[in-house]
Motif scaffolding. Structure first.
Motif, mmCIF file in Angstrom:
data_model
loop_
_atom_site.group_PDB
_atom_site.id
_atom_site.type_symbol
_atom_site.label_atom_id
_atom_site.label_comp_id
_atom_site.label_asym_id
_atom_site.label_seq_id
_atom_site.Cartn_x
_atom_site.Cartn_y
_atom_site.Cartn_z
ATOM 1 N N ALA A 235 9.853 11.364 -14.172
ATOM 2 C CA ALA A 235 8.515 10.827 -13.910
ATOM 3 C C ALA A 235 8.448 9.347 -14.266
ATOM 4 C CB ALA A 235 7.465 11.617 -14.690
ATOM 5 N N LEU A 236 9.092 8.946 -15.363
ATOM 6 C CA LEU A 236 9.123 7.536 -15.731
ATOM 7 C C LEU A 236 9.777 6.710 -14.629
ATOM 8 C CD1 LEU A 236 8.896 5.094 -17.604
ATOM 9 C CD2 LEU A 236 11.053 5.817 -18.667
ATOM 10 N N HIS A 237 10.884 7.188 -14.077
ATOM 11 C CA HIS A 237 11.572 6.412 -13.057
ATOM 12 C C HIS A 237 10.765 6.349 -11.762
ATOM 13 C CE1 HIS A 237 14.826 6.723 -15.963
ATOM 14 N NE2 HIS A 237 15.352 5.680 -15.341
ATOM 15 N N CYS A 238 10.019 7.380 -11.462
ATOM 16 C CA CYS A 238 9.074 7.289 -10.337
ATOM 17 C C CYS A 238 8.039 6.198 -10.609
ATOM 18 C CB CYS A 238 8.384 8.623 -10.113
ATOM 19 S SG CYS A 238 9.435 9.926 -9.406
ATOM 20 N N ALA A 239 7.540 6.130 -11.856
ATOM 21 C CA ALA A 239 6.548 5.116 -12.219
ATOM 22 C C ALA A 239 7.144 3.717 -12.160
ATOM 23 C CB ALA A 239 5.996 5.400 -13.608
ATOM 24 N N LEU A 240 8.398 3.568 -12.563
ATOM 25 C CA LEU A 240 9.050 2.260 -12.462
ATOM 26 C C LEU A 240 9.126 1.825 -10.998
ATOM 27 C CD1 LEU A 240 12.007 2.694 -14.990
ATOM 28 C CD2 LEU A 240 9.801 1.585 -15.396
ATOM 29 N N GLY A 241 9.466 2.768 -10.129
ATOM 30 C CA GLY A 241 9.509 2.439 -8.710
ATOM 31 C C GLY A 241 8.157 2.023 -8.181
ATOM 32 N N ALA A 242 7.094 2.737 -8.592
ATOM 33 C CA ALA A 242 5.745 2.378 -8.134
ATOM 34 C C ALA A 242 5.383 0.960 -8.559
ATOM 35 C CB ALA A 242 4.736 3.387 -8.672
ATOM 36 N N ALA A 243 5.786 0.577 -9.772
ATOM 37 C CA ALA A 243 5.484 -0.776 -10.244
ATOM 38 C C ALA A 243 6.224 -1.844 -9.435
ATOM 39 C CB ALA A 243 5.852 -0.893 -11.721
ATOM 40 N N LEU A 244 7.393 -1.479 -8.908
ATOM 41 C CA LEU A 244 8.208 -2.433 -8.157
ATOM 42 C C LEU A 244 7.852 -2.483 -6.680
ATOM 43 C CD1 LEU A 244 11.651 -1.549 -9.768
ATOM 44 C CD2 LEU A 244 10.329 -3.645 -10.161
ATOM 45 N N ALA A 245 6.982 -1.599 -6.231
ATOM 46 C CA ALA A 245 6.673 -1.494 -4.807
ATOM 47 C C ALA A 245 6.217 -2.805 -4.169
ATOM 48 C CB ALA A 245 5.626 -0.398 -4.579
ATOM 49 N N PRO A 246 5.467 -3.680 -4.846
ATOM 50 C CA PRO A 246 5.058 -4.937 -4.191
ATOM 51 C C PRO A 246 6.218 -5.783 -3.686
ATOM 52 C CG PRO A 246 3.733 -4.568 -6.153
ATOM 53 C CD PRO A 246 4.817 -3.531 -6.168
ATOM 54 N N LEU A 247 7.393 -5.605 -4.256
ATOM 55 C CA LEU A 247 8.546 -6.382 -3.799
ATOM 56 C C LEU A 247 8.861 -6.103 -2.336
ATOM 57 C CD1 LEU A 247 10.944 -5.969 -6.859
ATOM 58 C CD2 LEU A 247 9.534 -7.960 -6.289
ATOM 59 N N ARG A 248 8.528 -4.916 -1.869
ATOM 60 C CA ARG A 248 8.831 -4.560 -0.482
ATOM 61 C C ARG A 248 8.100 -5.477 0.496
ATOM 62 N NH1 ARG A 248 6.741 0.864 0.281
ATOM 63 N NH2 ARG A 248 7.620 0.571 2.374
ATOM 64 N N ASP A 249 6.896 -5.922 0.112
ATOM 65 C CA ASP A 249 6.138 -6.833 0.967
ATOM 66 C C ASP A 249 6.629 -8.266 0.862
ATOM 67 O OD1 ASP A 249 4.319 -5.027 2.178
ATOM 68 O OD2 ASP A 249 3.233 -4.905 0.288
ATOM 69 N N GLU A 250 7.595 -8.489 -0.008
ATOM 70 C CA GLU A 250 8.201 -9.817 -0.161
ATOM 71 C C GLU A 250 9.589 -9.862 0.471
ATOM 72 O OE1 GLU A 250 7.937 -10.661 -4.380
ATOM 73 O OE2 GLU A 250 5.858 -9.937 -4.438
ATOM 74 N N GLY A 251 9.882 -8.860 1.291
ATOM 75 C CA GLY A 251 11.159 -8.824 1.994
ATOM 76 C C GLY A 251 12.312 -8.283 1.187
ATOM 77 N N VAL A 252 12.034 -7.628 0.053
ATOM 78 C CA VAL A 252 13.091 -7.111 -0.815
ATOM 79 C C VAL A 252 13.377 -5.658 -0.448
ATOM 80 C CG1 VAL A 252 13.783 -6.603 -3.181
ATOM 81 C CG2 VAL A 252 12.463 -8.683 -2.673
ATOM 82 N N LEU A 253 14.627 -5.371 -0.188
ATOM 83 C CA LEU A 253 15.081 -4.000 0.035
ATOM 84 C C LEU A 253 15.389 -3.372 -1.318
ATOM 85 C CD1 LEU A 253 16.047 -1.713 1.966
ATOM 86 C CD2 LEU A 253 18.324 -2.778 1.856
ATOM 87 N N ILE A 254 14.662 -2.313 -1.665
ATOM 88 C CA ILE A 254 14.921 -1.579 -2.906
ATOM 89 C C ILE A 254 15.872 -0.443 -2.584
ATOM 90 C CG2 ILE A 254 13.897 -0.188 -4.747
ATOM 91 C CD1 ILE A 254 11.327 -1.809 -4.404
ATOM 92 N N VAL A 255 17.001 -0.430 -3.259
ATOM 93 C CA VAL A 255 18.050 0.554 -3.009
ATOM 94 C C VAL A 255 18.279 1.372 -4.271
ATOM 95 C CG1 VAL A 255 20.483 0.920 -2.425
ATOM 96 C CG2 VAL A 255 19.201 -0.925 -1.324
ATOM 97 N N GLY A 256 18.178 2.683 -4.155
ATOM 98 C CA GLY A 256 18.631 3.583 -5.202
ATOM 99 C C GLY A 256 20.059 3.983 -4.892
ATOM 100 N N SER A 257 20.992 3.605 -5.743
ATOM 101 C CA SER A 257 22.412 3.843 -5.501
ATOM 102 C C SER A 257 22.912 4.956 -6.412
ATOM 103 C CB SER A 257 23.207 2.557 -5.759
ATOM 104 O OG SER A 257 24.597 2.795 -5.705
#
Length: 264
Positions: free
Chosen positions: A150-172
């Motif tokens: 659940a914490l890692h889901c929350a971390l992802g939610a906090a980082l979501a604005p980066l997607r509108d800045e052209g950043v590809l978020i990759v979970g590897s």
């Protein structure tokens, strides 16, 4: 620089440097390599930068690589000498690292930028396949050492604005990662991937609720005796919208199932 909204994706990074070997080991991962090579064609545009969450870096505080030219960490063992000479000279991006850390802090999560830490094989191996020209700036992100889904889901939610800045978020990571029982546990991997497809087919809150219970899912713990390779999926899901996930690929490594998903 593109301002097209990028998805968040969860991808398999393969087994060590297998994509860059010959013989049986490379053949086992050939379908995975072919899928990774197709990633640029599946994106709406070339990303301005990549934030990649690696299964091979755990810290008590979520951390981001801040160096401009991070060194590679060859954190695999027993492979041919040439695989320890692989290079991936993509530029780092200290501004993106600071921006990502600030987003976490604004959401109430501690974070830090590490200007010295390098890129492990969960970073440079898949990116060397996806963008061999090494022209897209990269920042790597650690897991948080509790491995709390659940914490890692929350971390992802906090980082979501980066997607509108052209950043590809990759979970590897790897959606199946039972190296000690690779053959015997393989049937469980198909049941677990069926469960993942269902769990990811709802809105973001629903995905978070399901993913928090992954270990009790059919085939869950058999597929992941330890969950570090699954946690990057939680970050990618959290960074997604309320649209259901899109399955990008379902393949196999030997007898075991593997999957990849996008979150728009």
């Amino acid at each position: 620089m593109t301002t097209v909204r990028m998805p968040a994706v969860y991808l398999p990074h393969g087994g060590g440097p297998s994509f860059f070997m010959t013989g049986e080991r490379k053949q086992r991962y050939q379908a995975t390599e072919d899928f990774l090579r197709s990633i640029p064609s599946l994106l709406p545009a070339q990303p301005a930068a990549i934030l990649i969450v690696t299964a091979h870096w755990e810290e008590s505080v979520p951390s981001f690589t801040g160096g401009l030219h991070p060194e590679l960490i060859y954190d695999y063992y027993g492979f041919p000498p040439e695989t320890y000479a692989l290079q991936y000279p993509a530029p780092g991006n200290s501004e993106l690292a600071e921006r990502a850390a600030s987003l976490l802090r604004s959401a109430g999560h501690a974070s830090r930028v590490d200007p010295q830490y390098g890129w492990d094989h969960g970073v440079f191996i898949p990116l060397k396949v996806i963008y061999p020209e090494a022209h897209v700036p990269v920042v790597a992100m650690s897991l948080q050492a509790s491995l709390d889904p659940a914490l890692h889901c929350a971390l992802g939610a906090a980082l979501a604005p980066l997607r509108d800045e052209g950043v590809l978020i990759v979970g590897s990571g790897m959606s199946y990662h039972n190296l000690r029982d690779f053959q015997a546990a393989a049937p469980a991997s198909f049941a677990f991937h069926d469960w993942l497809d269902t769990a990811l087919s709802t809105d973001r809150d629903g995905r978070t609720r399901h993913l928090a219970q992954w270990s009790s899912a059919p085939g869950g713990r058999a597929s992941h005796p330890r969950e570090e390779h699954l946690l990057p999926l939680m970050v990618a899901s959290g960074a997604g919208s309320n649209q259901p996930a899109r399955r990008l690929w379902r393949g196999a490594v030997g007898p075991s199932c593997l999957g990849a998903w996008a979150f728009d």
